[in-house]
Design an enzyme around this catalytic site. Structure first.
Site, short mmCIF file in Angstrom:
data_model
loop_
_atom_site.label_atom_id
_atom_site.label_comp_id
_atom_site.label_asym_id
_atom_site.label_seq_id
_atom_site.Cartn_x
_atom_site.Cartn_y
_atom_site.Cartn_z
N LYS A 23 0.82 -1.22 0.00
CA LYS A 23 0.00 0.00 0.00
C LYS A 23 0.85 1.26 0.00
CE LYS A 23 -0.99 -0.33 4.93
NZ LYS A 23 -0.06 0.66 5.45
N ARG A 98 -6.77 3.39 11.68
CA ARG A 98 -6.34 2.01 11.85
C ARG A 98 -7.27 1.24 12.77
NH1 ARG A 98 -0.75 2.03 10.35
NH2 ARG A 98 0.38 0.11 10.78
N ARG A 137 11.60 -6.99 2.97
CA ARG A 137 11.81 -5.57 3.26
C ARG A 137 12.72 -5.41 4.47
NH1 ARG A 137 6.63 -1.98 4.70
NH2 ARG A 137 7.01 -2.76 6.80
P1 AMP Z 1 3.13 1.62 9.15
O1 AMP Z 1 4.29 2.25 8.47
O2 AMP Z 1 1.79 2.14 8.69
O3 AMP Z 1 3.18 0.12 9.12
O4 AMP Z 1 3.22 2.04 10.70
C1 AMP Z 1 4.34 1.69 11.49
C2 AMP Z 1 3.98 1.80 12.96
O5 AMP Z 1 3.59 3.15 13.27
C3 AMP Z 1 2.80 0.95 13.42
O6 AMP Z 1 3.17 -0.40 13.69
C4 AMP Z 1 2.35 1.70 14.65
O7 AMP Z 1 3.23 1.46 15.75
C5 AMP Z 1 2.54 3.15 14.24
N1 AMP Z 1 1.33 3.69 13.58
C6 AMP Z 1 1.21 4.07 12.26
N2 AMP Z 1 -0.02 4.51 12.00
C7 AMP Z 1 -0.72 4.42 13.17
C8 AMP Z 1 -2.06 4.71 13.54
N3 AMP Z 1 -2.96 5.17 12.64
N4 AMP Z 1 -2.42 4.51 14.83
C9 AMP Z 1 -1.54 4.05 15.74
N5 AMP Z 1 -0.28 3.73 15.45
C10 AMP Z 1 0.15 3.90 14.17
#
Ligand code: AMP
Length: 204
Positions: A23, A98, A137
């Site tokens: 994504k 999320r 990754r």
């Molecule tokens: P991502 O890059 O979207 O996989 O996000 C990496 C990490 O950032 C996640 O595993 C969470 O610890 C934190 N994170 C990102 N987006 C959110 C969100 N909307 N709510 C809470 N934690 C988030």
């Protein structure tokens, strides 16, 4: 000076899919096509961690465990980001909302401005494929939350907390399910076709 006018080619989009669904990559491509910024909460948190800001220090351990940052804090950050000039006419959200609490926060913020999401792109990828892409990754990018334990934990959180938001948006009739397997270009074309079918026109 006249107030900025709403554009015909605006798009307020959300891309959802399990970690490793691609994504991030597809989000950038779609946002470019529409001339809108990508707003990725994961990227915002990682940038703050890298720069050692107070926010970064607050969330480092949470990210390393693969847990979610508290909803109020995350929603406040998104609210600030979506209030910036470049996002006024559209944006593509990646990684937020999320869970259903964050959906309510986003709804409230957009409603204040008389807006709503136009479409939610759901990238469908089998769990085994997500895991193998994430493992790859981990070696390529060296992300500290790409350990096997954190990967499994994040996929569990996705299934338990994030997948239910799809039902909420499904009820509104704005979800486009797209097969996330195959060549990158093919997947991008599928997404753009789905959005075009909704009447979301590309930037001139
Ligand atoms: P991502 O890059 O979207 O996989 O996000 C990496 C990490 O950032 C996640 O595993 C969470 O610890 C934190 N994170 C990102 N987006 C959110 C969100 N909307 N709510 C809470 N934690 C988030």
């Amino acid at each position: 000076m006249t107030a900025p006018q709403a554009h015909d080619s605006t798009a307020r989009l959300l891309i959802v899919g399990p970690q490793g669904s691609g994504k991030g990559t597809q989000g950038v491509r779609i946002a470019e096509s529409y001339g809108i910024p990508v707003v990725s909460t994961g990227d915002i948190f990682r940038a703050n961690i890298k720069q050692g800001t107070p926010l970064g220090q607050q969330v480092t351990e949470i990210l390393d465990r693969g847990d979610l940052v508290p909803d109020e804090l995350t929603s406040e950050i998104v609210r600030d980001r979506l209030s910036q000039d470049d996002a006024v006419n559209g944006f593509l959200l990646d990684g937020y909302p999320r869970n259903t609490t964050q959906v309510a926060h986003l709804d409230a913020f957009l409603a204040e401005q008389g807006h709503a999401l136009d479409a939610v792109i759901l990238l469908d990828v089998p769990r085994e494929e997500s895991i193998s892409r994430l493992t790859l990754r981990a070696t390529e990018q060296g992300r500290t939350d790409d350990t096997p334990e954190a990967i499994a934990h994040r996929l569990d959180i996705y299934e338990q907390e994030t997948a239910p938001i799809i039902d909420v948006y499904d009820e509104r009739g704005i979800v486009d399910r797209v097969d996330g397997t195959g060549e990158l270009d093919e997947i991008t074309d599928r997404i753009l076709a789905a959005l075009a079918a909704r009447g979301l026109r590309l930037a001139a």
